[in-house]
Scaffold this motif. Structure first.
Motif, PDB file in Angstrom:
ATOM      1  N   LEU A 154       5.971 -23.055   4.456  1.00 23.37           N
ATOM      2  CA  LEU A 154       7.250 -22.338   4.542  1.00 23.37           C
ATOM      3  C   LEU A 154       7.670 -22.060   5.986  1.00 23.37           C
ATOM      4  CD1 LEU A 154       7.011 -19.718   1.642  1.00 23.37           C
ATOM      5  CD2 LEU A 154       8.539 -21.682   1.790  1.00 23.37           C
ATOM      6  N   VAL A 155       6.688 -21.698   6.857  1.00 19.56           N
ATOM      7  CA  VAL A 155       7.065 -21.335   8.234  1.00 19.56           C
ATOM      8  C   VAL A 155       7.566 -22.531   9.024  1.00 19.56           C
ATOM      9  CG1 VAL A 155       5.568 -19.312   8.370  1.00 19.56           C
ATOM     10  CG2 VAL A 155       4.714 -21.520   9.156  1.00 19.56           C
ATOM     11  N   ARG A 156       7.313 -23.714   8.538  1.00 22.36           N
ATOM     12  CA  ARG A 156       7.866 -24.900   9.201  1.00 22.36           C
ATOM     13  C   ARG A 156       9.374 -24.980   9.004  1.00 22.36           C
ATOM     14  NH1 ARG A 156       3.628 -29.263   6.836  1.00 22.36           N
ATOM     15  NH2 ARG A 156       1.756 -28.398   7.795  1.00 22.36           N
ATOM     16  N   VAL A 157       9.869 -24.383   7.914  1.00 18.59           N
ATOM     17  CA  VAL A 157      11.280 -24.515   7.550  1.00 18.59           C
ATOM     18  C   VAL A 157      12.061 -23.215   7.768  1.00 18.59           C
ATOM     19  CG1 VAL A 157      12.852 -25.096   5.662  1.00 18.59           C
ATOM     20  CG2 VAL A 157      10.638 -26.244   5.826  1.00 18.59           C
ATOM     21  N   TYR A 158      11.453 -22.062   7.422  1.00 22.42           N
ATOM     22  CA  TYR A 158      12.169 -20.783   7.438  1.00 22.42           C
ATOM     23  C   TYR A 158      11.583 -19.828   8.477  1.00 22.42           C
ATOM     24  CZ  TYR A 158      13.627 -22.576   2.902  1.00 22.42           C
ATOM     25  OH  TYR A 158      14.114 -23.360   1.900  1.00 22.42           O
ATOM     26  N   ASP A 159      12.380 -18.845   8.867  1.00 22.15           N
ATOM     27  CA  ASP A 159      11.937 -17.801   9.781  1.00 22.15           C
ATOM     28  C   ASP A 159      10.914 -16.911   9.080  1.00 22.15           C
ATOM     29  OD1 ASP A 159      11.994 -16.175  12.144  1.00 22.15           O
ATOM     30  OD2 ASP A 159      13.238 -14.738  11.041  1.00 22.15           O
ATOM     31  N   SER A 160       9.876 -16.503   9.801  1.00 26.61           N
ATOM     32  CA  SER A 160       8.799 -15.722   9.199  1.00 26.61           C
ATOM     33  C   SER A 160       9.279 -14.358   8.692  1.00 26.61           C
ATOM     34  CB  SER A 160       7.655 -15.539  10.192  1.00 26.61           C
ATOM     35  OG  SER A 160       8.103 -14.906  11.360  1.00 26.61           O
ATOM     36  N   LYS A 161      10.292 -13.783   9.331  1.00 27.76           N
ATOM     37  CA  LYS A 161      10.812 -12.487   8.864  1.00 27.76           C
ATOM     38  C   LYS A 161      11.515 -12.631   7.517  1.00 27.76           C
ATOM     39  CE  LYS A 161      11.408 -10.900  13.576  1.00 27.76           C
ATOM     40  NZ  LYS A 161      11.277 -12.185  14.250  1.00 27.76           N
ATOM     41  N   VAL A 162      12.217 -13.729   7.324  1.00 26.90           N
ATOM     42  CA  VAL A 162      12.893 -13.994   6.048  1.00 26.90           C
ATOM     43  C   VAL A 162      11.856 -14.215   4.951  1.00 26.90           C
ATOM     44  CG1 VAL A 162      14.409 -15.607   4.825  1.00 26.90           C
ATOM     45  CG2 VAL A 162      14.947 -14.922   7.161  1.00 26.90           C
ATOM     46  N   ILE A 163      10.821 -14.973   5.251  1.00 29.18           N
ATOM     47  CA  ILE A 163       9.742 -15.207   4.284  1.00 29.18           C
ATOM     48  C   ILE A 163       9.108 -13.886   3.895  1.00 29.18           C
ATOM     49  CG2 ILE A 163       7.461 -16.250   3.974  1.00 29.18           C
ATOM     50  CD1 ILE A 163       8.380 -18.416   6.004  1.00 29.18           C
ATOM     51  N   ASN A 164       8.797 -13.058   4.898  1.00 31.47           N
ATOM     52  CA  ASN A 164       8.170 -11.763   4.643  1.00 31.47           C
ATOM     53  C   ASN A 164       9.071 -10.861   3.812  1.00 31.47           C
ATOM     54  OD1 ASN A 164       6.044  -9.888   4.964  1.00 31.47           O
ATOM     55  ND2 ASN A 164       7.186  -8.870   6.582  1.00 31.47           N
ATOM     56  N   TYR A 165      10.366 -10.878   4.094  1.00 28.34           N
ATOM     57  CA  TYR A 165      11.319 -10.063   3.345  1.00 28.34           C
ATOM     58  C   TYR A 165      11.273 -10.408   1.856  1.00 28.34           C
ATOM     59  CZ  TYR A 165      15.757  -8.449   1.452  1.00 28.34           C
ATOM     60  OH  TYR A 165      16.710  -7.869   0.660  1.00 28.34           O
ATOM     61  N   TYR A 166      11.356 -11.690   1.540  1.00 29.07           N
ATOM     62  CA  TYR A 166      11.361 -12.103   0.132  1.00 29.07           C
ATOM     63  C   TYR A 166      10.017 -11.858  -0.541  1.00 29.07           C
ATOM     64  CZ  TYR A 166      16.028 -13.995   0.447  1.00 29.07           C
ATOM     65  OH  TYR A 166      17.387 -14.115   0.586  1.00 29.07           O
ATOM     66  N   GLN A 167       8.924 -12.007   0.192  1.00 28.49           N
ATOM     67  CA  GLN A 167       7.610 -11.735  -0.393  1.00 28.49           C
ATOM     68  C   GLN A 167       7.450 -10.245  -0.699  1.00 28.49           C
ATOM     69  OE1 GLN A 167       5.035 -13.522   2.538  1.00 28.49           O
ATOM     70  NE2 GLN A 167       5.121 -15.513   1.527  1.00 28.49           N
ATOM     71  N   MET A 168       7.864  -9.401   0.219  1.00 25.29           N
ATOM     72  CA  MET A 168       7.765  -7.953  -0.005  1.00 25.29           C
ATOM     73  C   MET A 168       8.699  -7.513  -1.132  1.00 25.29           C
ATOM     74  SD  MET A 168       5.468  -6.723   1.885  1.00 25.29           S
ATOM     75  CE  MET A 168       4.420  -7.590   3.019  1.00 25.29           C
ATOM     76  N   LEU A 169       9.885  -8.095  -1.182  1.00 23.13           N
ATOM     77  CA  LEU A 169      10.825  -7.779  -2.249  1.00 23.13           C
ATOM     78  C   LEU A 169      10.241  -8.192  -3.608  1.00 23.13           C
ATOM     79  CD1 LEU A 169      13.668  -6.738  -2.999  1.00 23.13           C
ATOM     80  CD2 LEU A 169      14.470  -9.100  -2.730  1.00 23.13           C
ATOM     81  N   GLY A 170       9.676  -9.388  -3.666  1.00 28.47           N
ATOM     82  CA  GLY A 170       9.055  -9.853  -4.911  1.00 28.47           C
ATOM     83  C   GLY A 170       7.894  -8.970  -5.337  1.00 28.47           C
TER      84      GLY A 170
END
Length: 171
Positions: free
Chosen positions: A45-61
């Motif tokens: 995922l970090v190859r494609v998306y910003d790590s803050k965006v990934i973290n946001y969706y993971q924490m939200l989930g």
């Protein structure tokens, strides 16, 4: 595999091969397997998306999932009061900001530069951090014995050996 086996020996020594801890050890091993899958998936995922965006969706989930599961948990394990004390709120905020959100953003960023295997093995330090924090903040070192420290030594050795192996491969 050998380093993982060394870590499992260390964990077994920490818990004295006691049958009372079998469920906890089994859940810990399963948790490590899921953590490895999580790391591998995040590395992609970090190859494609910003790590803050990934973290946001993971924490939200995680928040939504726990919110949905909370009533079922409380049905089987009722609790008098769900309102935390002021001291608990302080620790919850501290842990959530620095030990969860902050570290997961740094974790995602590190996957851009460090091999997944090294990151996974480094996660073996998490119990060591927890133990050190328990010693320092909660005075929990009274009940530790020699097998505990030997087990801790095995976990640390597996991490140090992995670091040495990784450094040699880079040269």
């Amino acid at each position: 595999m050998l380093l993982s086996a060394l870590t499992l020996v260390g964990i077994s020594l920490i818990f004295h091969f006691d049958g009372a801890y079998q469920t906890g050890i089994l859940l810990g091993v399963m948790s490590s397997a899921f953590a490895a899958l999580y790391t591998i998936y995040n590395e992609r995922l970090v190859r494609v998306y910003d790590s803050k965006v990934i973290n946001y969706y993971q924490m939200l989930g995680g928040t939504i999932t726990l919110g949905v599961l909370m009533p079922f948990y409380l049905k089987f394990f009722p609790y008098e009061s769900l309102i935390p004390s002021c001291k608990d709120i302080f620790y919850l905020i501290l842990l959530s900001l620095f030990c969860t959100v902050g570290l997961y953003v740094l974790f995602a960023e590190s996957l851009k530069k460090i091999p997944v295997f090294t990151v996974n093995l480094s996660f073996n330090l998490e119990p060591v951090y927890a133990i050190i924090l328990a010693f320092v903040f909660f005075n929990e070192g009274k009940e530790m014995n020699n097998p505990f420290y030997l087990g801790l030594f095995f976990v640390m050795i597996s991490i140090i050996l992995q670091s040495i192996i990784s450094l040699r491969k880079k040269k």
